[in-house]
Write a protein that holds these residues in place. Structure first.
Motif, short mmCIF file in Angstrom:
data_model
loop_
_atom_site.label_atom_id
_atom_site.label_comp_id
_atom_site.label_asym_id
_atom_site.label_seq_id
_atom_site.Cartn_x
_atom_site.Cartn_y
_atom_site.Cartn_z
N GLU A 22 0.75 -1.17 0.08
CA GLU A 22 0.06 0.07 0.04
C GLU A 22 0.73 1.33 0.02
O GLU A 22 0.88 2.07 -0.89
CB GLU A 22 -1.01 -0.12 1.42
N ALA A 23 1.84 1.26 0.75
CA ALA A 23 2.55 2.42 0.98
C ALA A 23 3.51 2.62 -0.29
O ALA A 23 3.68 3.95 -0.87
CB ALA A 23 3.60 2.47 2.17
N VAL A 24 4.02 1.73 -0.80
CA VAL A 24 4.99 1.80 -1.97
C VAL A 24 4.01 2.01 -3.13
O VAL A 24 4.56 2.97 -3.88
CB VAL A 24 5.66 0.67 -2.25
N LEU A 28 4.84 5.46 -5.32
CA LEU A 28 5.13 5.58 -6.73
C LEU A 28 4.18 6.17 -7.63
O LEU A 28 4.43 6.91 -8.73
CB LEU A 28 5.27 3.75 -7.22
N ALA A 29 2.65 5.95 -7.13
CA ALA A 29 1.60 6.55 -7.94
C ALA A 29 1.95 8.16 -7.73
O ALA A 29 1.85 8.86 -8.95
CB ALA A 29 0.35 6.21 -7.16
N ALA A 30 2.25 8.72 -6.65
CA ALA A 30 2.57 10.11 -6.69
C ALA A 30 3.66 10.66 -7.55
O ALA A 30 3.62 11.77 -7.96
CB ALA A 30 2.98 10.36 -4.90
N ARG A 31 4.94 9.73 -7.50
CA ARG A 31 5.89 10.10 -8.37
C ARG A 31 5.74 10.04 -9.89
O ARG A 31 6.08 10.99 -10.64
CB ARG A 31 6.99 9.15 -8.25
N ARG A 32 4.47 9.29 -10.35
CA ARG A 32 3.90 9.52 -11.64
C ARG A 32 2.81 10.54 -11.64
O ARG A 32 2.42 10.51 -12.96
CB ARG A 32 3.43 8.01 -11.97
N GLY A 66 12.43 5.75 2.40
CA GLY A 66 11.79 7.47 2.31
C GLY A 66 10.41 7.36 1.88
O GLY A 66 9.68 8.40 1.32
N ILE A 67 9.71 6.28 2.17
CA ILE A 67 8.32 6.06 2.06
C ILE A 67 7.48 6.10 3.30
O ILE A 67 7.70 5.46 4.16
CB ILE A 67 8.12 4.71 1.19
N SER A 68 6.35 6.84 3.01
CA SER A 68 5.47 7.14 4.52
C SER A 68 4.54 5.93 4.39
O SER A 68 4.11 5.57 3.40
CB SER A 68 4.76 8.67 4.18
N TYR A 69 4.28 5.84 5.79
CA TYR A 69 3.21 4.68 6.12
C TYR A 69 2.36 5.44 7.33
O TYR A 69 1.63 4.78 8.01
CB TYR A 69 3.87 3.43 6.95
N GLU A 150 5.60 -1.36 -9.43
CA GLU A 150 5.63 -0.67 -10.89
C GLU A 150 4.92 -1.23 -11.98
O GLU A 150 4.43 -0.67 -12.75
CB GLU A 150 7.24 -0.44 -10.96
N ALA A 151 5.02 -2.49 -11.78
CA ALA A 151 4.22 -3.22 -12.85
C ALA A 151 2.69 -3.10 -12.80
O ALA A 151 1.92 -3.07 -13.96
CB ALA A 151 4.72 -4.94 -12.80
N LEU A 152 2.36 -3.24 -11.55
CA LEU A 152 0.93 -2.82 -11.48
C LEU A 152 0.47 -1.12 -11.83
O LEU A 152 -0.38 -1.21 -12.76
CB LEU A 152 0.45 -2.91 -9.88
#
Length: 162
Positions: A22-24, A28-32, A66-69, A150-152
């Motif tokens: 969930e956190a990852v 990653l969605a935010a980075r994109r 550096g990923i928030s939970y 990333e694949a998802l």
């Protein structure tokens, strides 16, 4: 992206693998630039850790990356998760079996796809994401989760782009 895409990750206790995913995926969605389009949650099939924060090993790996939970607490997968999610992503075959039984017993008609996380990583030889609660290898889990998320996101962008 035409509309919001809902993803729910499911593991056993919702303190290791699914909250990490969930956190990852959120990160990653935010980075994109997809943080408004992709809604991510996680849940467990067992009630041993209800209300607990993610496991110390999960927090350690997410902190390193550096990923928030922030605000994450263990909870049970519920009918709403199974009915609204575009992707119900289970971490292993036991989680898949449990979710399929919840769907059957509840007469639930999922709107989305039920898939095992490792289907996102066809080049990996593992059948499921090993549970670091038992293996102690949170780094392996983070590596698999990062690649699979990333694949998802690639899949989501292909399937839901307008």
């Amino acid at each position: 992206m035409a509309s919001k895409v809902n993803v729910v990750f499911v593991c056993l206790g919702n303190i290791c693998r699914s909250p990490m995913a969930e956190a990852v995926l959120r990160h990653l969605a935010a980075r994109r630039g997809l943080e408004q389009a992709v809604v991510v949650d996680s849940a467990g099939t067992g009630d041993w850790h209800l209300g607990a924060v993610p496991h110390e090993g999960t927090r350690r790996e997410l902190d390193r990356a550096g990923i928030s939970y922030e605000g994450m607490r263990a909870r049970l997968v519920d009918r709403d998760d199974l009915e609204r999610a575009d992707y119900i992503v289970v971490m292993d075959r036991a989680n898949e079996r449990d979710v399929r039984e919840l769907i059957r017993a509840g007469g639930i008609v999922p709107q989305g796809k039920l898939l095992r996380f490792m289907e996102l990583l066809p080049d990996e030889e593992l059948d499921g994401v090993p549970d670091p609660y038992y293996t102690g290898d949170f780094e392996q889990t983070r590596r698999l989760v990062a690649a699979g998320c990333e694949a998802l996101l690639d899949r989501i962008e292909r399937e839901f782009s307008a």
